[in-house]
Scaffold this active site. Structure first.
Site, PDB file in Angstrom:
ATOM      1  N   GLU A  35       0.837  -1.205   0.000  1.00  0.00           N
ATOM      2  CA  GLU A  35       0.000   0.000   0.000  1.00  0.00           C
ATOM      3  C   GLU A  35       0.871   1.254   0.000  1.00  0.00           C
ATOM      4  O   GLU A  35       1.836   1.349   0.775  1.00  0.00           O
ATOM      5  CB  GLU A  35      -0.902  -0.027   1.237  1.00  0.00           C
ATOM      6  CG  GLU A  35      -2.312   0.397   0.978  1.00  0.00           C
ATOM      7  CD  GLU A  35      -3.049  -0.515  -0.011  1.00  0.00           C
ATOM      8  OE1 GLU A  35      -3.077  -0.184  -1.211  1.00  0.00           O
ATOM      9  OE2 GLU A  35      -3.593  -1.539   0.417  1.00  0.00           O
ATOM     10  N   ALA A 123     -14.945   3.280  -2.129  1.00  0.00           N
ATOM     11  CA  ALA A 123     -14.766   2.107  -1.269  1.00  0.00           C
ATOM     12  C   ALA A 123     -13.322   1.626  -1.255  1.00  0.00           C
ATOM     13  O   ALA A 123     -12.984   0.673  -0.578  1.00  0.00           O
ATOM     14  CB  ALA A 123     -15.689   0.984  -1.737  1.00  0.00           C
ATOM     15  N   GLU A 158      -6.074  10.818 -14.439  1.00  0.00           N
ATOM     16  CA  GLU A 158      -6.240  11.114 -13.005  1.00  0.00           C
ATOM     17  C   GLU A 158      -5.252  12.194 -12.566  1.00  0.00           C
ATOM     18  O   GLU A 158      -5.607  13.145 -11.879  1.00  0.00           O
ATOM     19  CB  GLU A 158      -5.986   9.852 -12.162  1.00  0.00           C
ATOM     20  CG  GLU A 158      -7.003   8.751 -12.344  1.00  0.00           C
ATOM     21  CD  GLU A 158      -8.277   8.971 -11.523  1.00  0.00           C
ATOM     22  OE1 GLU A 158      -8.305   9.872 -10.666  1.00  0.00           O
ATOM     23  OE2 GLU A 158      -9.247   8.238 -11.768  1.00  0.00           O
ATOM     24  N   ASP A 170      -3.667   0.790  -9.727  1.00  0.00           N
ATOM     25  CA  ASP A 170      -5.079   0.483  -9.987  1.00  0.00           C
ATOM     26  C   ASP A 170      -5.329   0.269 -11.477  1.00  0.00           C
ATOM     27  O   ASP A 170      -6.074  -0.621 -11.888  1.00  0.00           O
ATOM     28  CB  ASP A 170      -5.979   1.623  -9.479  1.00  0.00           C
ATOM     29  CG  ASP A 170      -5.702   1.952  -8.020  1.00  0.00           C
ATOM     30  OD1 ASP A 170      -5.079   1.127  -7.329  1.00  0.00           O
ATOM     31  OD2 ASP A 170      -6.099   3.045  -7.585  1.00  0.00           O
TER      32      ASP A 170
HETATM   33  C1  GLA Z   1      -4.964   4.528  -4.405  1.00  0.00           C
HETATM   34  C2  GLA Z   1      -4.139   4.995  -5.585  1.00  0.00           C
HETATM   35  C3  GLA Z   1      -3.062   3.955  -5.919  1.00  0.00           C
HETATM   36  C4  GLA Z   1      -2.260   3.567  -4.679  1.00  0.00           C
HETATM   37  C5  GLA Z   1      -3.197   3.235  -3.514  1.00  0.00           C
HETATM   38  C6  GLA Z   1      -2.458   3.008  -2.233  1.00  0.00           C
HETATM   39  O1  GLA Z   1      -5.698   3.394  -4.751  1.00  0.00           O
HETATM   40  O2  GLA Z   1      -4.951   5.186  -6.710  1.00  0.00           O
HETATM   41  O3  GLA Z   1      -2.224   4.435  -6.932  1.00  0.00           O
HETATM   42  O4  GLA Z   1      -1.354   4.562  -4.341  1.00  0.00           O
HETATM   43  O5  GLA Z   1      -4.144   4.272  -3.284  1.00  0.00           O
HETATM   44  O6  GLA Z   1      -1.707   1.852  -2.304  1.00  0.00           O
END
Ligand code: GLA
Length: 380
Positions: A35, A123, A158, A170
């Site tokens: 994370e 979420a 984004e 993501d």
């Molecule tokens: C969000 C961001 C990702 C990543 C996560 C944390 O989902 O979009 O790029 O940094 O937080 O791991």
């Protein structure tokens, strides 16, 4: 219930009186571990989930893009060749993808679009990456870009237009997800490796009920703190240091900055260990890594909340030593992911319901998800 592909197709037919030429579908994701490591050029281990967004598209008679949203019963219309202009809600996401195509000189032309999705928003399951990657694939009628290029377009949208300094996790998992597996992603080289989960493992997602948008100062502030430590240490990213280097620099660092960096450095290491523990079905190690990740997010990176910590503790206890739980995603709310043996699903669901009644919150999504395939495009 019909899925996003069927609903997008029906919405397209209803809005434009014909069948779409092509449908792109991309899933949401749940991050198992790793994370806030992606924008530090590190490692992540997400899997794509069995929920996503479908974008049905066809040519328009004019040069405008017309969009209808099946989920909101709302529409938008914009000129893809004009400079980007934000618009309420989901519309900005659509316009931002078109804007990246435009600034890169990739013509989109007029299009008719219908969108439907079933990833809960806010979420921490990456509804916007799923929308972004599906849109990029739908708009890409000429170049036939590869999935990584489409993911990077969605990330650029984004970063450059929506105003969220997110990393690339993501979008890459939405593009490359594999059925039945998680994906170890090296967020610097963009190399991906499927990691099989233990045969009898369940991946349970529990929405805490606390929603917080990502276009958020706390996320961007964490990112800047990490980049400042990397700059101070003279490296390109925190990926380039280990704990020994960080400890040696400790006295020269602000204590908060030191803890932020310690989370990233230790989380990268945990992610690599997890990628080996999973195929080996090493349940004890998997549980320990989940617990350590949660503690690091709570104490060093400070992105959990007391209520999330309580939910994680309930779920972790309900795994009975076979698995573990942690908050997943950007933080300050969203979902918790629990990894447990399949026969523990019922006790885990009961533990989640107990938690919600204790805190007086209506239970949200409690979903045993199927690790799923990434982007797919149907039609010409
Ligand atoms: C969000 C961001 C990702 C990543 C996560 C944390 O989902 O979009 O790029 O940094 O937080 O791991």
């Amino acid at each position: 219930m019909t899925g996003p592909v069927e609903r997008a197709t029906a919405a397209y037919q209803a809005a434009y009186g014909e069948a779409p030429a092509r449908i792109a579908y991309a899933p949401g994701r749940v991050n198992l571990i790793g994370e806030h490591t992606d924008y530090n050029d590190g490692f992540v281990l997400p899997c794509a989930i069995d929920r996503g967004t479908a974008v049905a598209i066809g040519d328009a008679a004019d040069a405008m893009v017309s969009v209808t949203s099946a989920d909101y019963s709302e529409a938008d219309r914009f000129d893809p060749n004009a400079p980007f202009e934000a618009a309420p809600g989901w519309r900005t996401h659509v316009r931002s993808i078109a804007a990246v195509f435009r600034v890169r000189g990739l013509a989109i032309g007029g299009a008719k679009i219908a969108i439907a999705g079933d990833v809960p928003q806010g979420a921490g399951l990456s509804s916007s990456a799923s929308l972004g990657v599906a849109l990029a694939a739908a708009f890409d009628r000429e170049q036939r870009l590869d999935p990584t290029a489409l993911a990077l377009i969605a990330q650029a949208a984004e970063n450059d237009f929506v105003g969220c300094a997110c990393g690339n996790m993501d979008q890459l998992i939405a593009a490359h997800g594999q059925a039945g597996a998680a994906l170890l992603i090296d967020c610097r080289s963009l190399a991906t490796r499927p990691v099989s989960l233990p045969e009898d493992m369940a991946v349970l997602i529990v929405h805490s009920g606390i929603t917080r948008g990502l276009v958020d100062s706390a996320y961007n502030e964490r990112r800047s703190a990490c980049e400042a430590v990397a700059a101070h240490l003279g490296v390109a990213a925190l990926r380039d240091i280990d704990l020994a280097i960080l400890e040696a620099a400790k006295t020269a660092l602000d204590p908060v900055a030191y803890r932020r960096a310690r989370h990233v450095v230790t989380e990268n290491a945990r992610t690599l260990v997890m990628a080996n523990a999973m195929p080996a079905s090493d349940w004890a190690k998997i549980g320990r890594l989940m617990a350590d990740s949660q503690a690091s997010m709570r104490d060093d990176f400070e992105i959990t909340t007391p209520e999330i910590d309580a939910l994680v503790a309930r779920l972790a206890a309900a795994t009975s030593g076979l698995g573990g739980a942690r908050m997943t995603g950007g933080g300050f709310g969203g979902c918790v992911v629990a990894l447990a043996r399949r026969d523990r699903i019922a006790p885990l669901q009961a533990a989640a319901l107990d938690h919600f009644s204790a805190v007086g919150r209506t239970p949200g999504l409690i979903h045993a998800c199927r690790p799923s395939a990434g982007l797919k495009v149907i039609g010409a």
